[in-house]
Design a protein around this motif. Structure first.
Motif, PDB file in Angstrom:
ATOM      1  N   TYR A 172       0.820  -1.084  -0.107  1.00 17.33           N
ATOM      2  CA  TYR A 172       0.070  -0.032  -0.039  1.00 17.33           C
ATOM      3  C   TYR A 172       0.890   1.180  -0.122  1.00 17.33           C
ATOM      4  N   TYR A 184      -4.586  -2.999  -3.616  1.00 18.52           N
ATOM      5  CA  TYR A 184      -5.745  -3.698  -4.365  1.00 18.52           C
ATOM      6  C   TYR A 184      -6.382  -2.522  -5.294  1.00 18.52           C
ATOM      7  N   THR A 185      -6.327  -1.055  -4.679  1.00 18.06           N
ATOM      8  CA  THR A 185      -7.172  -0.227  -5.336  1.00 18.06           C
ATOM      9  C   THR A 185      -6.274   0.327  -6.677  1.00 18.06           C
ATOM     10  N   LEU A 216      -7.276   7.997 -12.283  1.00 16.77           N
ATOM     11  CA  LEU A 216      -7.227   9.443 -12.930  1.00 16.77           C
ATOM     12  C   LEU A 216      -5.779   9.719 -13.459  1.00 16.77           C
ATOM     13  N   ASN A 261      -6.773   3.678 -20.255  1.00 14.56           N
ATOM     14  CA  ASN A 261      -7.794   3.259 -19.009  1.00 14.56           C
ATOM     15  C   ASN A 261      -7.842   4.500 -17.995  1.00 14.56           C
ATOM     16  N   GLN A 313      -6.539   4.438 -15.528  1.00 15.37           N
ATOM     17  CA  GLN A 313      -6.141   4.121 -13.988  1.00 15.37           C
ATOM     18  C   GLN A 313      -5.372   2.558 -14.407  1.00 15.37           C
ATOM     19  N   ASP A 337     -14.353  -9.140 -15.836  1.00 17.06           N
ATOM     20  CA  ASP A 337     -13.311 -10.391 -15.034  1.00 17.06           C
ATOM     21  C   ASP A 337     -12.985  -9.549 -13.906  1.00 17.06           C
ATOM     22  N   THR A 385     -11.686  -7.129 -13.086  1.00 19.13           N
ATOM     23  CA  THR A 385     -10.558  -6.017 -12.941  1.00 19.13           C
ATOM     24  C   THR A 385     -10.931  -4.809 -13.547  1.00 19.13           C
ATOM     25  N   PRO A 386     -10.796  -3.594 -12.975  1.00 16.42           N
ATOM     26  CA  PRO A 386     -11.157  -2.426 -13.193  1.00 16.42           C
ATOM     27  C   PRO A 386     -10.799  -1.968 -14.955  1.00 16.42           C
ATOM     28  N   ASP A 387      -9.660  -2.573 -15.441  1.00 16.52           N
ATOM     29  CA  ASP A 387      -9.519  -2.340 -16.765  1.00 16.52           C
ATOM     30  C   ASP A 387     -10.449  -2.863 -17.619  1.00 16.52           C
ATOM     31  N   THR A 388     -10.795  -4.064 -17.524  1.00 15.04           N
ATOM     32  CA  THR A 388     -12.030  -4.773 -18.305  1.00 15.04           C
ATOM     33  C   THR A 388     -13.249  -3.983 -18.130  1.00 15.04           C
ATOM     34  N   ILE A 410     -13.795  -1.037 -17.544  1.00  9.37           N
ATOM     35  CA  ILE A 410     -14.036   0.354 -18.405  1.00  9.37           C
ATOM     36  C   ILE A 410     -14.031  -0.132 -19.811  1.00  9.37           C
ATOM     37  N   SER A 418     -13.478  -2.542  -6.734  1.00 15.53           N
ATOM     38  CA  SER A 418     -12.648  -1.823  -7.520  1.00 15.53           C
ATOM     39  C   SER A 418     -13.250  -1.465  -8.826  1.00 15.53           C
ATOM     40  N   ILE A 473     -15.282   1.749  -8.296  1.00 18.19           N
ATOM     41  CA  ILE A 473     -14.649   3.019  -8.444  1.00 18.19           C
ATOM     42  C   ILE A 473     -14.089   3.291  -9.797  1.00 18.19           C
ATOM     43  N   ARG A 504     -17.239   4.761 -11.414  1.00 19.69           N
ATOM     44  CA  ARG A 504     -17.408   6.158 -10.907  1.00 19.69           C
ATOM     45  C   ARG A 504     -16.537   7.332 -11.767  1.00 19.69           C
ATOM     46  N   ASP A 505     -15.183   6.963 -12.088  1.00 18.49           N
ATOM     47  CA  ASP A 505     -14.555   8.005 -12.931  1.00 18.49           C
ATOM     48  C   ASP A 505     -14.945   7.938 -14.261  1.00 18.49           C
ATOM     49  N   TYR A 513      -7.476  -5.953   2.163  1.00 23.15           N
ATOM     50  CA  TYR A 513      -7.792  -5.163   1.071  1.00 23.15           C
ATOM     51  C   TYR A 513      -9.022  -4.336   1.295  1.00 23.15           C
ATOM     52  N   SER A 514      -9.772  -3.359   0.222  1.00 23.48           N
ATOM     53  CA  SER A 514     -10.501  -2.410   0.675  1.00 23.48           C
ATOM     54  C   SER A 514     -11.697  -3.009   1.246  1.00 23.48           C
ATOM     55  N   TYR A 523     -11.415  -3.686   4.856  1.00 20.44           N
ATOM     56  CA  TYR A 523     -11.474  -2.622   5.587  1.00 20.44           C
ATOM     57  C   TYR A 523     -12.864  -1.932   5.853  1.00 20.44           C
TER      58      TYR A 523
END
Lengths: 370, 417
Positions: free
Chosen positions: A171, A177-178, A182, A269, A271, B73, B75-78, B80, B102, B105, B108-109, B172-173, B176
């Motif tokens: 981290y 993980y996040t 942007l 992407n 990100q 899958d 993952t954020p990449d896929t 988007i 994830s 998030i 959201r962007d 991980y998020s 938490y």
């Protein structure tokens, strides 16, 4: 792997005009030396015109997503093609190196995670990112070149999965993980490079540069020596070449190309997260390179285009036949199987055979057959 | 000849505008994970969407509903890429999804770049999706991971009398966030958190953590799911420990409850909390359950968390479309207003949205018991209605507490306040 170059790499008869991996091109006997511009075959001119004028016909989705992604994956696969095709080293680390480049742009430059990102200006963070990724590739290379064949694959796979788990757990630097959001390209020359047309030309331009760099390097003394090392490392060592140094340098060069692809990927992407370099992505690069063909640099881009098209449209194809589109991966897998089954040396191999059949030239004498 | 055919077809594909909208139908993009760890939950989500549409007779706001499924899958990449395909190539009117944190998030962007399209979350539970810099066109009708933990803390203090706990949760998020919901409630009810352990996702060896566990605690909070939880429980059992357990939201799921071996014995009597309880006596839930089982043709099937989430999202979309009579003109302005003002009568109780377009709704506390056939089941114990995004704190207090992390929330500060 060093003793066994990729299928056909040694005995291939490349069609006239196409870039050869062997770099032994001296012009066919008897032909006059032409200007370099005259030696570029018509097909390449046509391709260049099609690519340059693509924005006139294609919509934003095709420009940004399909072609942008093709060029990016093509660059990363190109770095693998360089190592595997010219160096005889099948490395699975290329996606991780690309992700390292992407992560470094996010960490050194501005991103949505302000607590970690340093926000350095673009002229500093981009070169630094490429440098760090290349250093990372060099270190992995230094470990991997001591092994051969399947062991090279295993050690690079091990490092790639370690990289994935490390980015997911760390981290402090990689934001776990996040990951980072942007992350956008800098506003250079008043252009928003994330707009579809601008991004298309940016990725196209860099892909062409990387392609040219690989073709050029393959014909330099270094590239020729590397191919010598691939074909017979012991003889090259006897001739006084430093085999290990050549292989490590190949990793460095390939790492820089992968890093450029990785940076574009992050920009596209906006990100990056650990999944970017997860094991599926790592294997995808190998699949792309093999499907396209490891014999010439253009194979990487052909493979990438096939992969992107299958990846993007296979659910739609299933839906069109009124099948459950949950099974879209099956279609992707079948597509790749068909290519590899009919042509073990990828799409390039298919093309070469088609061309050879068409010309009916004798591969030995170059004369028309009776 | 054939080459020309191929060439002209591909040229046509390039030129065809993606947004060829038919006037008499509404095209909904469904962003759902169909590969990876959540694939089973993802296909349940698709079934639940189909159920909601068939319940509505395939119509919303006087127009036929058409869906385009975009598989991801997780993952954020896929995610988007698929969202962009839905919006730019398939020309959908709005998007329902995604499934995991994830991804939420990332969406959201992405949503901020297409302000004219509405995004209704599927079941992503990331607090940040609607809390940190939320997008004006993203609506979430499910509770987030922190809200799912609310109600459990006060339940264990008041009903069980457990006031001193140690926690072990996934690093991980979601780990938490889910823990934060429990901890805020628990600490405010007077509980004390002695020690927090964070273990990497996918760990298999918990020996070190188990050895460090303090002995003088009333219970151990277990914020893990799937095989991680099973591994932990087995090793915990072998170490001879028998402290009470408190389960996070994803702990008491089917994977753990139906596992074989001694792991699950330790679980009997463990309270957990989450978005729904399978045996919730509320007539609205029972009606949904009956419809779901009839739709699936399986009398005993229990919908997954993902299925319920996508179902509620689709219900919200259909109800809002009916209110505006399918009017999606002018940047979907009326549709957005209808969604924001919706008072949704869902199987999970009444759901409303706050100013961040985040749901306020009910959390269900369940307890694991041994069922008649020897299998473990989660039975309904209590529900807490009107759980807000800020967990009953004011927005300023919630913000001051900080985003969920290894050390947030500070239990002493909450207990004192």
């Amino acid at each position: 792997m060093t003793d066994t170059p990729p299928p056909g790499a040694r005995n291939a008869t490349p069609p006239a005009g196409a870039a050869r991996p062997s770099g032994q091109e001296g012009g066919a006997p008897g032909s006059e030396q032409k200007l370099w511009i005259e030696r570029i075959p018509a097909g390449w001119w046509a391709l260049a015109i099609v690519l340059l004028f693509m924005p006139a016909v294609a919509n934003n989705f095709w420009l940004f997503q399909v072609f942008g992604w093709t060029f990016i994956l093509g660059m990363i696969a190109l770095s693998l093609m360089f190592l595997a095709g010219y160096g005889g080293m099948v490395s699975l680390i290329q996606m991780s190196v690309a992700a390292m480049g992407g992560y470094m742009v996010a960490i050194l430059g501005p991103s949505g995670v302000e607590t970690i990102s340093l926000g350095l200006p673009w002229w500093l963070n981009i070169p630094l990112a490429i440098l760090i990724a290349a250093v990372f590739a060099t270190l992995v290379g230094a470990l991997a070149v001591r092994t051969e064949g399947i062991y090279t694959i295993m050690i690079t796979l091990a490092i790639a999965s370690a990289f994935f788990y490390f980015t997911r757990q760390n981290y402090g630097i990689f934001n776990g993980y996040t990951g980072f959001n942007l992350v956008v390209p800098p506003m250079l020359f008043g252009v928003d490079w994330r707009q579809p047309v601008a991004f298309y030309y940016l990725s196209l331009g860099l892909a062409v540069l990387c392609y040219a760099a690989v073709v050029y390097v393959s014909r330099t003394p270094f590239g020729l020596a590397l191919q010598g090392v691939r074909d017979n490392p012991r003889r090259m060592a006897a001739l006084g070449f430093n085999v290990t140094a050549h292989r490590i340098a190949a990793y460095t060069f390939a790492g820089a190309i992968a890093a450029i692809g990785g940076i574009l990927l992050v920009w596209q992407n906006s990100q990056i997260a650990p999944g970017t370099a997860g094991l599926p992505a790592v294997f995808d690069i190998l699949v792309i390179a093999v499907v396209g063909g490891l014999r010439r640099p253009s194979g990487a881009f052909i493979g990438a285009l096939i992969y992107v098209l299958l990846r993007t449209f296979s659910p739609d194809v299933l839906t069109a036949f009124e099948l459950s589109n949950e099974r879209f991966k099956l279609l992707i897998g079948l597509g790749f199987l068909v290519v590899v089954f009919f042509s073990p040396d990828g799409m390039l191999g298919l093309y070469d055979r088609w061309k050879a059949n068409r010309g009916r030239r004798d591969p030995l004498t170059g004369k028309e057959r009776e | 000849m054939r080459k020309w055919l191929v060439a002209s077809v591909s040229a046509a594909a390039l030129v065809l505008p993606g947004a060829a909208l038919a006037q008499d139908s509404i095209k909904i993009g469904v962003l759902v994970a169909l590969e990876g760890a959540f694939a089973a939950g993802g296909s349940d989500a698709v079934r639940n969407i189909e159920l909601a549409i068939s319940e509505a007779g395939g119509m919303a706001g006087g127009k036929a509903i058409e869906t385009v499924i975009a598989p991801t899958d997780t993952t954020p990449d896929t995610t988007i890429r698929q969202a962009r395909k839905l919006v730019e190539q398939d020309g959908v009117d709005f998007v329902v999804g995604p499934l995991s944190g994830s991804e939420g998030i990332a969406i959201r962007d992405f949503a901020k770049t297409v302000p004219d399209k509405v995004f209704i979350n599927g079941i992503s539970g990331a607090l940040e999706m609607t809390w940190v810099d939320p997008a004006p066109n993203v609506y979430r009708f499910n509770l987030d991971g922190a809200q799912w933990g609310q109600g459990l803390g006060s339940y264990v203090v008041n009903e069980k009398g457990w006031t001193k706990v140690a926690s072990i949760a996934a690093d991980y998020s979601f780990g938490y966030t889910n823990f934060l919901g429990f901890a805020v409630d628990f600490c405010r009810a007077g509980g004390e958190i002695v020690e927090r352990f964070w273990v990497p996702l996918g760990s298999s060896d918990f020996g070190g953590v188990i050895a460090q566990m303090p002995d003088d605690v009333d219970a151990i909070y277990l914020g893990m799911g799937g095989t991680d939880a099973i591994n932990f429980l087995n090793q915990y059992d072998q170490a001879g420990a028998d402290t009470n357990l408190i389960g996070g939201t994803i702990m008491a799921d089917a994977t753990v409850l139906t596992s074989r071996g001694r792991a699950k014995e330790a679980l009997v009597g463990t309270p957990t909390s989450g978005a729904f309880a399978p045996d919730n006596p509320d007539p609205a839930w029972q009606e949904y359950l009956a419809k779901y089982r009839a739709f699936e043709g399986d009398e005993a099937k229990v919908p997954s968390l993902f299925g319920v989430g996508y179902h509620v999202a689709m219900l919200a979309a259909i109800q809002a479309l009916n209110e505006v009579e399918g009017d999606l003109s002018n940047g979907q302005e009326k549709f957005k207003a209808a969604l924001a003002g919706l008072e949704l009568a869902s199987p999970l109780g009444t759901i409303t949205l706050n100013e961040n377009r985040q749901a306020t709704g009910s959390v269900f506390v369940t307890e694991v018991v041994e069922g008649s056939d020897g299998n473990l089941e989660a039975v309904f114990k209590a529900r807490q209605d009107g759980v807000t995004q800020t967990l009953g704190l004011t927005a300023d207090e919630f913000r001051a507490m900080g985003l969920p992390s290894r050390d947030t929330p500070d239990c002493d500060a909450l207990r004192g306040g």
